[in-house]
Design a protein around this motif. Structure first.
Motif, PDB file in Angstrom:
ATOM      1  N   PHE A  63       0.837  -1.203   0.000  1.00  0.00           N
ATOM      2  CA  PHE A  63       0.000   0.000   0.000  1.00  0.00           C
ATOM      3  C   PHE A  63       0.870   1.251   0.000  1.00  0.00           C
ATOM      4  O   PHE A  63       0.512   2.264  -0.599  1.00  0.00           O
ATOM      5  N   HIS A  64       2.036   1.172   0.629  1.00  0.00           N
ATOM      6  CA  HIS A  64       2.970   2.297   0.611  1.00  0.00           C
ATOM      7  C   HIS A  64       3.592   2.451  -0.782  1.00  0.00           C
ATOM      8  O   HIS A  64       3.616   3.545  -1.341  1.00  0.00           O
ATOM      9  N   GLU A  65       4.083   1.363  -1.332  1.00  0.00           N
ATOM     10  CA  GLU A  65       4.781   1.397  -2.618  1.00  0.00           C
ATOM     11  C   GLU A  65       3.880   1.822  -3.771  1.00  0.00           C
ATOM     12  O   GLU A  65       4.306   2.536  -4.672  1.00  0.00           O
ATOM     13  N   GLU A  66       2.635   1.355  -3.757  1.00  0.00           N
ATOM     14  CA  GLU A  66       1.713   1.588  -4.880  1.00  0.00           C
ATOM     15  C   GLU A  66       0.656   2.643  -4.580  1.00  0.00           C
ATOM     16  O   GLU A  66      -0.289   2.795  -5.338  1.00  0.00           O
ATOM     17  N   HIS A  67       0.827   3.359  -3.485  1.00  0.00           N
ATOM     18  CA  HIS A  67      -0.087   4.457  -3.129  1.00  0.00           C
ATOM     19  C   HIS A  67      -1.535   3.973  -3.076  1.00  0.00           C
ATOM     20  O   HIS A  67      -2.422   4.559  -3.675  1.00  0.00           O
ATOM     21  N   GLY A  68      -1.739   2.887  -2.311  1.00  0.00           N
ATOM     22  CA  GLY A  68      -3.044   2.242  -2.249  1.00  0.00           C
ATOM     23  C   GLY A  68      -4.051   2.913  -1.348  1.00  0.00           C
ATOM     24  O   GLY A  68      -5.030   2.295  -0.972  1.00  0.00           O
ATOM     25  N   LEU A  69      -3.824   4.159  -0.989  1.00  0.00           N
ATOM     26  CA  LEU A  69      -4.804   4.837  -0.154  1.00  0.00           C
ATOM     27  C   LEU A  69      -4.821   6.312  -0.507  1.00  0.00           C
ATOM     28  O   LEU A  69      -3.880   6.843  -1.067  1.00  0.00           O
ATOM     29  N   GLN A  70      -5.920   6.917  -0.201  1.00  0.00           N
ATOM     30  CA  GLN A  70      -6.010   8.374  -0.277  1.00  0.00           C
ATOM     31  C   GLN A  70      -6.397   8.879   1.104  1.00  0.00           C
ATOM     32  O   GLN A  70      -5.542   9.281   1.864  1.00  0.00           O
ATOM     33  N   CYS A  71      -7.664   8.788   1.451  1.00  0.00           N
ATOM     34  CA  CYS A  71      -8.049   9.280   2.788  1.00  0.00           C
ATOM     35  C   CYS A  71      -7.635   8.296   3.871  1.00  0.00           C
ATOM     36  O   CYS A  71      -7.445   8.673   5.011  1.00  0.00           O
ATOM     37  N   GLY A  72      -7.515   7.021   3.543  1.00  0.00           N
ATOM     38  CA  GLY A  72      -7.072   6.013   4.497  1.00  0.00           C
ATOM     39  C   GLY A  72      -8.170   5.370   5.325  1.00  0.00           C
ATOM     40  O   GLY A  72      -7.890   4.468   6.106  1.00  0.00           O
ATOM     41  N   PHE A  73      -9.396   5.810   5.169  1.00  0.00           N
ATOM     42  CA  PHE A  73     -10.455   5.299   6.030  1.00  0.00           C
ATOM     43  C   PHE A  73     -10.723   3.818   5.796  1.00  0.00           C
ATOM     44  O   PHE A  73     -10.872   3.048   6.741  1.00  0.00           O
ATOM     45  N   CYS A  74     -10.758   3.383   4.544  1.00  0.00           N
ATOM     46  CA  CYS A  74     -11.027   1.968   4.242  1.00  0.00           C
ATOM     47  C   CYS A  74      -9.775   1.103   4.332  1.00  0.00           C
ATOM     48  O   CYS A  74      -9.863  -0.119   4.320  1.00  0.00           O
ATOM     49  N   THR A  75      -8.611   1.731   4.421  1.00  0.00           N
ATOM     50  CA  THR A  75      -7.335   1.024   4.283  1.00  0.00           C
ATOM     51  C   THR A  75      -7.134  -0.120   5.271  1.00  0.00           C
ATOM     52  O   THR A  75      -6.731  -1.215   4.848  1.00  0.00           O
ATOM     53  N   PRO A  76      -7.377   0.029   6.568  1.00  0.00           N
ATOM     54  CA  PRO A  76      -7.146  -1.100   7.471  1.00  0.00           C
ATOM     55  C   PRO A  76      -7.954  -2.340   7.085  1.00  0.00           C
ATOM     56  O   PRO A  76      -7.413  -3.453   7.053  1.00  0.00           O
ATOM     57  N   GLY A  77      -9.226  -2.156   6.779  1.00  0.00           N
ATOM     58  CA  GLY A  77     -10.055  -3.292   6.366  1.00  0.00           C
ATOM     59  C   GLY A  77      -9.581  -3.901   5.061  1.00  0.00           C
ATOM     60  O   GLY A  77      -9.577  -5.128   4.895  1.00  0.00           O
ATOM     61  N   MET A  78      -9.183  -3.058   4.116  1.00  0.00           N
ATOM     62  CA  MET A  78      -8.654  -3.550   2.840  1.00  0.00           C
ATOM     63  C   MET A  78      -7.386  -4.368   3.070  1.00  0.00           C
ATOM     64  O   MET A  78      -7.196  -5.435   2.472  1.00  0.00           O
ATOM     65  N   MET A  79      -6.508  -3.867   3.930  1.00  0.00           N
ATOM     66  CA  MET A  79      -5.249  -4.569   4.200  1.00  0.00           C
ATOM     67  C   MET A  79      -5.493  -5.941   4.826  1.00  0.00           C
ATOM     68  O   MET A  79      -4.847  -6.922   4.467  1.00  0.00           O
ATOM     69  N   LEU A  80      -6.413  -6.008   5.760  1.00  0.00           N
ATOM     70  CA  LEU A  80      -6.696  -7.285   6.414  1.00  0.00           C
ATOM     71  C   LEU A  80      -7.357  -8.266   5.457  1.00  0.00           C
ATOM     72  O   LEU A  80      -7.030  -9.455   5.463  1.00  0.00           O
ATOM     73  N   THR A  81      -8.236  -7.776   4.605  1.00  0.00           N
ATOM     74  CA  THR A  81      -8.839  -8.634   3.591  1.00  0.00           C
ATOM     75  C   THR A  81      -7.764  -9.138   2.632  1.00  0.00           C
ATOM     76  O   THR A  81      -7.753 -10.313   2.261  1.00  0.00           O
ATOM     77  N   ALA A  82      -6.849  -8.247   2.259  1.00  0.00           N
ATOM     78  CA  ALA A  82      -5.746  -8.636   1.376  1.00  0.00           C
ATOM     79  C   ALA A  82      -4.861  -9.694   2.038  1.00  0.00           C
ATOM     80  O   ALA A  82      -4.444 -10.665   1.390  1.00  0.00           O
ATOM     81  N   ARG A  83      -4.563  -9.526   3.321  1.00  0.00           N
ATOM     82  CA  ARG A  83      -3.721 -10.502   4.029  1.00  0.00           C
ATOM     83  C   ARG A  83      -4.389 -11.869   4.024  1.00  0.00           C
ATOM     84  O   ARG A  83      -3.758 -12.890   3.768  1.00  0.00           O
ATOM     85  N   ALA A  84      -5.694 -11.913   4.289  1.00  0.00           N
ATOM     86  CA  ALA A  84      -6.421 -13.191   4.282  1.00  0.00           C
ATOM     87  C   ALA A  84      -6.397 -13.805   2.886  1.00  0.00           C
ATOM     88  O   ALA A  84      -6.187 -15.016   2.742  1.00  0.00           O
ATOM     89  N   LEU A  85      -6.596 -12.996   1.864  1.00  0.00           N
ATOM     90  CA  LEU A  85      -6.551 -13.497   0.489  1.00  0.00           C
ATOM     91  C   LEU A  85      -5.184 -14.096   0.176  1.00  0.00           C
ATOM     92  O   LEU A  85      -5.097 -15.219  -0.338  1.00  0.00           O
TER      93      LEU A  85
END
Length: 167
Positions: free
Chosen positions: A90-112
């Motif tokens: 998420f840092h390397e590819e600028h995977g966030l803007q406001c960051g509000f959804c980011t924690p949930g997205m990261m955890l879903t990504a980790r599970a995937l």
């Protein structure tokens, strides 16, 4: 009622009301504010945490129901100062803007990635389909997850290199 929940590898025992939702237990009782609380209707996915390695919307789980399970929050992805490859992606590819959804997205990504270390773009999009990002249009989020899949040990290697370079 007394509840004991394993959160990020640590047993946490607290006296709570039986109706307390897991999202409020994490945020208000334990002070783990990385788990965000969004819609209160289980539609947005900002509150996703991992329960025994599976993504769950913590606004739909009672804290008492989490007893006996391992809960992982976004704070639990980083280990000993080393970012998880998903966080690094998420840092390397600028995977966030406001960051509000980011924690949930990261955890879903980790599970995937734990289940499928090399997902296609379609599989990534399917995995995050239960979460809403109002800012990015998902392209950078998908790229971030692909980056993590392509660099599963990159975050750890970067930390080791930084540690070796230190005087």
């Amino acid at each position: 009622m007394q509840v004991t929940v394993s959160v990020n590898g640590e047993e946490r025992a607290r006296e709570i009301e039986p109706r307390l939702l897991l999202v409020h237990f994490l945020r208000d009782v334990l002070g783990l504010t990385g788990t965000h609380w969004g819609c209160d209707t289980s539609n947005c996915g900002t509150c996703v945490v991992l329960m025994d390695g599976r993504p769950v919307k913590s606004c739909t789980v009672l804290a008492a129901s989490a007893a006996g399970h391992e809960i992982t929050t976004v704070e639990g992805l980083e280990r000993d100062g080393v970012l998880d490859p998903v966080q690094q992606g998420f840092h390397e590819e600028h995977g966030l803007q406001c960051g509000f959804c980011t924690p949930g997205m990261m955890l879903t990504a980790r599970a995937l990635l734990d289940e499928n270390p090399n997902p296609s773009e379609a599989e990534i999009r399917e995995a995050i389909s239960g979460q809403i990002c109002r800012c990015t249009g998902y392209a950078t989020i998908v790229r971030s997850i692909r980056w993590a899949a392509e660099h599963p040990a990159a975050a750890g290697a970067a930390a080791e290199t930084a540690g070796e370079a230190a005087p």
